[in-house]
Enzyme design. Structure first.
Site, PDB file in Angstrom:
ATOM      1  CD  GLU A 255      -3.019  -1.141   2.184  1.00 27.61           C
ATOM      2  OE1 GLU A 255      -2.954  -0.272   3.078  1.00 27.61           O
ATOM      3  OE2 GLU A 255      -3.934  -1.990   2.122  1.00 27.61           O
ATOM      4  CD  GLU A 492      -3.156  -6.153   3.112  1.00 30.45           C
ATOM      5  OE1 GLU A 492      -4.091  -5.497   3.636  1.00 30.45           O
ATOM      6  OE2 GLU A 492      -1.955  -5.919   3.322  1.00 30.45           O
TER       7      GLU A 492
END
Length: 748
Positions: A255, A492
């Site tokens: 991220e 994820e």
């Protein structure tokens, strides 16, 4: 049949997995659907973390034993193999490798993870390595980079919290009570994390005056110092792990975040993209707080219909604590004041913004910048070259965009990496923010992009499935549209186990967690993509959850499980399930290895029935060779891959993982096969083998598999019409009767 469906070792795949088009292929040309988990959330913090002394002693931490000790590997890998979750996104942090100081690598930790990952092929498992970060570092409220990275640019670790430069309570064991819940993502906007990200990606552009002395004595720009250190660390990791058969590839970073780059104004953050919760200083306010000036900051609380609203203002840093060290490279001055982004007006005795749009354009040329094209893509190339220099060229490179963003259209072929997989993340943002799930769900992804609100609201389990399926389809389709035929794997996705005020921990009824997980899994299945769930964490328990910022995503807790001495480690052993929750929603059938191209898959967990359709590649099929689109109105549809341009399939056997959790004590029924087709179900391997007789190009096969007797439904798949249809019908009859009465009375 010496292997099993979900075996990704050389035995199960005939060699090594590779990518082709949008698929992963085994050595026989079969399409492989990779399902697995992130291992593990516990890897974000060291084994000897101490809430009471943090952030002191940061150079002596150890991550040996994260995610679990070597002696426990047999238990955990056996459990994941039973559950069919044999593809691992393995978490490593920069801090774990280089916590002692620049260039000082923890070879004990590297030896530990090398030994752990070398065990994977014994269990049919494969992994890719991600260097994980959230909010830059534990020392700025998240996980990832070592403490010395912040110290190197002049931050005082012991002043970050008091000055408002970071929110650290969540990494010190907090984040569980209502007032603290969900605050940690706001750390991306605070001074420490935003400054570090900006300097890392674009220090040469926005902080050219900041120079740092490297261990070799060379004076470097802050961007080159941080990037070189990161790449040097990653090179050590790739060199140490790249020789392992069980390591499929590497992911650059979890991220990534742009920091202040592209920020239109120093006076505010975008409400639609940046979370506003608790105290949310603007960039300018953060600069002043970090420089020791008490500043009045807005306080945001949860609300409806908007997620949050400004409810009060509070003066922070009343003690005038400075986040900057006087012995640092800025000599105690804010790095952004040093670059005349802002300053202190002595006459007015107040801070003033001098360059409001500083982070939008190159300060030297005035050219508008773009984080992806100017900073991210060039660094990806540098990273790929480093990994390739020390590991085999067949290792796959996993990349992702900024969280909650679609794949950018600027990711054109010349900016793509060889052997690349697009690995975005997806969470139901509404459920994460509210820590609640029920019959009413909201498409936040759509609302943030201008969707008409009534179209973004869904009711019931069927509505949740449709909602999540649409959002996941949008992410996957955006990847195919921008990148072409590249594999997409959701790196994820998960659900909070402590939702709905933690009611399930009190009554042990996890029905809402089961329903939410089912809705998410249904969306993933309909999108025909692989994924790694967040997360398998054996250290999880009901009280502290995953023990990081109040999160609680692991559906397994060893504290609920049987001791290892009582376990049986075979694939069919129910003893391995003890300690898990909502397994029927997680452990589901799926086509692991397909002798052809997957077209559609659906599974109904309340009945145990699944349907799978696939096709044999056919270069003469012009319709498929161009890639036909599914029905754009259907949440279940994704664009179909081309049936042409596919390597020869040298095996006719399709292998489907069918869990013994579902079939134990039941008869497996397979329908839809032609008379000469063959199938065999091996319960010990949890594998359904199907060998069609007709393997002509263009041929499609479709099977429906059920079990008898069916499982007891965990819930009812309700919808708006099933819940309210009768009421609406009755109301319509009454309304129609009134109209007829009025008409006959006045026209009779």
């Amino acid at each position: 049949m010496s292997s099993f469906a979900h075996d990704w070792s050389a035995t199960g795949t005939g060699g090594k997995l590779k990518t082709h088009g949008r698929h992963f292929l085994d050595s026989y040309g079969r399409v492989c659907s990779l399902r697995g988990v992130n291992v593990s959330g516990s890897s974000k913090a060291p084994a000897n973390h101490d809430n009471g002394t943090f952030p002191a002693n940061h150079d002596t931490v150890t991550f040996v034993g994260r995610p679990f000790p070597i002696k426990e590997a047999h238990e955990h890998f056996s459990r994941l193999r039973r559950w069919g979750l044999t593809f691992i996104r393995f978490l490593v942090t920069w801090e774990a490798v280089e916590h002692a100081g620049p260039g000082l690598y923890d070879h004990g930790y590297l030896t530990y993870i090398h030994e752990l990952l070398s065990l994977l092929p014994r269990y049919g498992m494969s992994a890719f390595i991600v260097v994980h970060q959230d909010v830059w570092s534990r020392y700025s409220g998240g996980s990832g980079a070592p403490a010395w990275t912040l110290e190197s640019i002049g931050f005082d670790l012991h002043a970050l919290e008091e000055s408002g430069a970071a929110w650290l309570l969540g990494v010190k064991g907090g984040g569980h009570v209502e007032a603290e819940r969900g605050i940690w993502p706001c750390g991306y906007q605070k001074l420490a994390a935003a400054t570090m990200a900006t300097c890392f990606w674009a220090g040469d552009t926005f902080a050219p005056k900041l120079k740092i002395q490297a261990p070799d004595g060379q004076l470097k720009s802050v961007q080159q110092y941080l990037q070189d250190a990161f790449l040097d660390m990653y090179t050590v990791v790739a060199q140490r792990l790249g020789d392992l058969d069980g390591v499929l590839g590497f992911e650059i970073m979890n991220e990534p975040h742009r920091g202040y780059i592209d920020l239109p104004s120093l006076y505010a953050f975008d409400y639609n993209t940046d979370l506003h919760l608790s105290h949310v200083p603007s960039a300018f306010q953060s600069f002043m707080l970090g420089s020791g000036y008490p500043t009045e900051i807005g306080h945001w609380t949860r609300s409806f219909p908007m997620p949050t609203r400004l409810t009060s203002n509070t003066v922070l840093n009343s003690a005038s604590r400075k986040a900057w060290r006087t012995d640092g490279p800025t000599q105690g001055k804010c790095v952004w004041e040093m670059h005349t982004v802002w300053g202190w007006d002595l006459d007015k005795n107040e801070g003033v913004v001098l360059r409001e749009n500083y982070f939008v354009k190159d300060p030297m040329t005035g050219r508008k910048v773009d984080w992806y094209t100017d900073f991210y893509y060039p660094f990806l190339r540098r990273w790929a070259d480093r990994v390739r220099s020390v590991s085999p060229n067949d290792k796959i490179l996993f990349v992702e965009p900024i969280p909650n963003e679609f794949c950018p259209s600027s990711w054109t072929p010349e900016r793509q990496l060889p052997n690349m997989v697009f690995s975005p993340h997806w969470y139901d943002l509404n459920a994460l923010f509210a820590k609640a799930f029920g019959d009413f769900t909201v498409n936040v992804q759509g609302l943030s992009r201008g969707m008409f609100p009534l179209k973004a609201f869904y009711w019931g389990q069927q509505g949740a499935r449709d909602n999540f399926s649409l959002q996941l389809r949008n992410i996957v389709e955006a990847g195919y549209k921008a990148l072409g035929e590249k594999p997409v794997l959701i790196g994820e996705c998960g659900i909070p186990m402590d939702m709905n005020h933690k009611e399930a921990f009190m009554d042990d009824d996890f029905k809402w967690q089961a329903r939410m997980m089912d809705a998410m899994m249904t969306g993933l299945e309909q999108a025909l993509v692989g994924f790694t769930l967040w997360n398998y964490n054996p250290d999880n328990d009901d009280e502290k959850g995953d023990d990081w910022n109040g999160e609680n995503f692991s559906w397994f807790s060893r504290r609920r499980a049987m001791p290892p001495i009582l376990l049986d480690f075979d694939q069919t052993s129910f003893t391995l399930d003890n300690g898990a929750r909502i397994l029927p929603s997680v452990v589901r059938p799926y086509p692991a290895k397909t002798a052809g191209i997957p077209i559609g898959f659906s599974y109904e967990m309340t009945t145990g029935v699944f349907t799978y359709e696939w096709a044999v590649p056919d270069t003469s099929d012009q319709n498929f060779s161009k890639g036909t689109k599914g029905n754009s109105q259907s949440n279940a549809s994704v664009s179909r891959p081309p049936l042409s341009d596919h390597p020869a399939v040298n095996a006719r056997e399709t292998e489907i993982y069918v869990p013994s959790l579902l079939t134990h004590g039941r008869k497996l029924l397979v329908e839809g096969l032609e008379p000469e087709d063959k199938y065999f179900y091996d319960p010990a391997r949890q594998t359904l083998y199907i060998v069609p007789h007709d393997f002509k190009p263009g041929k499609t096969h479709k099977v429906t598999v059920s079990i008898k007797p069916p499982p007891r439904p965990a819930f009812q798949v309700n919808s708006f019409w099933s819940d309210f249809g009768e009421m609406f019908s009755s109301g319509s009859v009454v309304f129609l009767g009134i109209l007829i009465f009025i008409y006959t009375r006045y026209n009779g």
